[in-house]
Scaffold this motif. Structure first.
Motif, mmCIF file in Angstrom:
data_model
loop_
_atom_site.group_PDB
_atom_site.id
_atom_site.type_symbol
_atom_site.label_atom_id
_atom_site.label_comp_id
_atom_site.label_asym_id
_atom_site.label_seq_id
_atom_site.Cartn_x
_atom_site.Cartn_y
_atom_site.Cartn_z
ATOM 1 N N THR A 202 0.771 -1.298 0.229
ATOM 2 C CA THR A 202 -0.091 -0.280 -0.064
ATOM 3 C C THR A 202 0.756 1.109 0.171
ATOM 4 N N GLN A 203 0.281 2.828 -0.289
ATOM 5 C CA GLN A 203 1.007 4.010 -0.384
ATOM 6 C C GLN A 203 1.134 3.876 1.514
ATOM 7 N N GLN A 204 0.747 3.376 2.006
ATOM 8 C CA GLN A 204 1.039 4.001 3.607
ATOM 9 C C GLN A 204 2.432 3.476 4.215
ATOM 10 N N GLY A 205 2.197 1.496 3.518
ATOM 11 C CA GLY A 205 2.816 0.792 4.358
ATOM 12 C C GLY A 205 4.352 1.497 3.594
ATOM 13 N N PHE A 206 4.287 2.092 2.156
ATOM 14 C CA PHE A 206 5.761 1.622 0.772
ATOM 15 C C PHE A 206 6.536 2.861 1.609
ATOM 16 N N PHE A 207 5.579 3.660 1.795
ATOM 17 C CA PHE A 207 6.210 4.808 2.914
ATOM 18 C C PHE A 207 6.618 4.774 3.972
ATOM 19 N N PHE A 208 6.097 4.040 5.058
ATOM 20 C CA PHE A 208 6.711 4.472 6.575
ATOM 21 C C PHE A 208 7.845 3.075 6.065
ATOM 22 N N VAL A 209 7.604 1.856 5.375
ATOM 23 C CA VAL A 209 8.541 0.636 5.388
ATOM 24 C C VAL A 209 9.556 0.899 4.600
ATOM 25 N N VAL A 210 8.979 1.869 3.856
ATOM 26 C CA VAL A 210 10.661 1.427 2.997
ATOM 27 C C VAL A 210 11.553 2.577 2.547
ATOM 28 N N LEU A 211 9.996 4.022 1.935
ATOM 29 C CA LEU A 211 11.349 5.065 1.814
ATOM 30 C C LEU A 211 11.230 6.259 3.083
ATOM 31 N N LEU A 212 11.077 6.009 4.039
ATOM 32 C CA LEU A 212 11.206 6.653 5.373
ATOM 33 C C LEU A 212 12.179 6.450 6.086
ATOM 34 N N PRO A 213 12.749 4.813 6.219
ATOM 35 C CA PRO A 213 13.670 4.985 6.618
ATOM 36 C C PRO A 213 14.751 4.769 5.603
ATOM 37 N N MET A 214 14.825 5.044 4.128
ATOM 38 C CA MET A 214 15.765 4.973 3.597
ATOM 39 C C MET A 214 15.960 6.730 3.783
ATOM 40 N N ILE A 215 14.871 7.854 3.852
ATOM 41 C CA ILE A 215 15.286 8.909 3.850
ATOM 42 C C ILE A 215 16.681 9.763 5.581
ATOM 43 N N ILE A 216 16.102 8.562 6.024
ATOM 44 C CA ILE A 216 16.503 8.529 7.585
ATOM 45 C C ILE A 216 17.535 8.724 7.141
#
Length: 304
Positions: A202-216
């Motif tokens: 899902t869009q929300q799951g992709f953001f929290f599991v993949v995109l946000l950790p990569m930004i951090i």
């Protein structure tokens, strides 16, 4: 008394140096552990991103996610929970599980038998396309030579009637995308892993599991680069300052006649004074070595 005080001071200095070395070693070990954990997390995030990308690309072309000849399918219902009431084999599965099965590529020449568990394309009550994983309960070959298959969920309390009621509605091989169980093959069920994969997709799951950790991770790497550059610049500045102080001390000594007993120039800072004292000690050591080298060596006497 003076020697004893110096000895005590030296002991204190050695203790402080050992304590500093121990702390530095502990800090290095801690940093190494943190860096290892972060690198592992980065690898996991990259693998997850690659997996999602491959699943998205393959599902668009075939309707079912395929990786290296196998399908990865999250289970969406409990229609196969409990196992076969007719005595067929194959592990049961339920909503939230993850099925890994052999991809058949919707091959119209593939053949299936009674009791096989297959995944096929169908539609939900609203007409939206979906995938269903059920067991083959009837096989019919028509006059046209085409083999057709009837499927039914093992959980008869939930799936009270077969999926296809009329033989004309039976599945053909080109409707079937994967095979989970047959007499010669059985796939894998990962209990509870389907729900997390559904969430990541899902869009929300992709953001929290993949995109946000990569930004951090990116911000962390950027901070490390900035700190390293700042530390290098600071060390370079200190080195240049030390060189400037040494040159100033040398000039002050030269102005005083370069005598080891000369006093430091007026207006020197505490750091410059310490550099001056170290330079004096170095000069004394060099002078002592020179005198020792200049002394004639006595030849051993031969006893008759």
């Amino acid at each position: 008394m003076y020697i004893e005080i110096n000895a005590i001071k030296k002991m204190e200095i050695n203790m402080k140096e050992n304590e500093t070395k121990t702390q530095s070693k502990g800090t290095r070990v801690l940093k190494a552990i943190i860096n290892t954990i972060i690198n592992i997390l980065i690898v996991l995030v990259l693998i997850t991103s690659l997996l999602i990308a491959v699943m998205a690309l393959t599902s668009k072309s075939s309707g079912i996610s395929t990786i290296f000849g196998y399908t990865i399918q999250p289970i969406q219902s409990d229609s196969m929970k409990g196992g076969s009431p007719d005595g067929y084999g194959g592990k049961d599965f339920q909503k939230g599980d993850l099925m890994i099965a052999k991809a058949t590529g919707f091959d119209d020449k593939a053949e299936y038998d009674m009791g096989d568990i297959i995944t096929y394309r169908t539609e939900d009550s609203n007409g939206n396309p979906m995938l269903m994983s059920h067991r083959v309960v009837d096989v019919v070959t028509g006059r046209d030579g085409v083999t057709r298959y009837q499927t039914w969920g093992d959980n008869r309390e939930m799936a009270q009637v077969p999926d296809q009621s009329d033989v004309n509605e039976y599945l053909v091989a080109s409707d079937i995308g994967s095979l989970y169980y047959s007499k010669n093959y059985e796939g894998t069920i990962l209990k509870g892993w389907g729900a997390p994969l559904d969430f990541i997709r899902t869009q929300q799951g992709f953001f929290f599991v993949v995109l946000l950790p990569m930004i951090i991770f990116f911000m962390y790497a950027l901070v490390r680069v900035v700190l390293s550059a700042t530390g290098y610049k600071k060390a370079k500045t200190e080195e240049e300052k030390d060189e400037a102080v040494k040159e100033a001390v040398a000039e002050a000594l030269a102005a005083k006649g370069a005598d080891t007993q000369a006093t430091p120039a007026n207006g020197m800072t505490a750091e410059e004074l310490e550099q001056f004292r170290q330079f004096q000690e170095f000069q004394k050591m060099q002078k002592a070595k020179s005198e020792q080298a200049a002394e004639p060596k006595e030849e051993p006497k031969n006893e008759e």
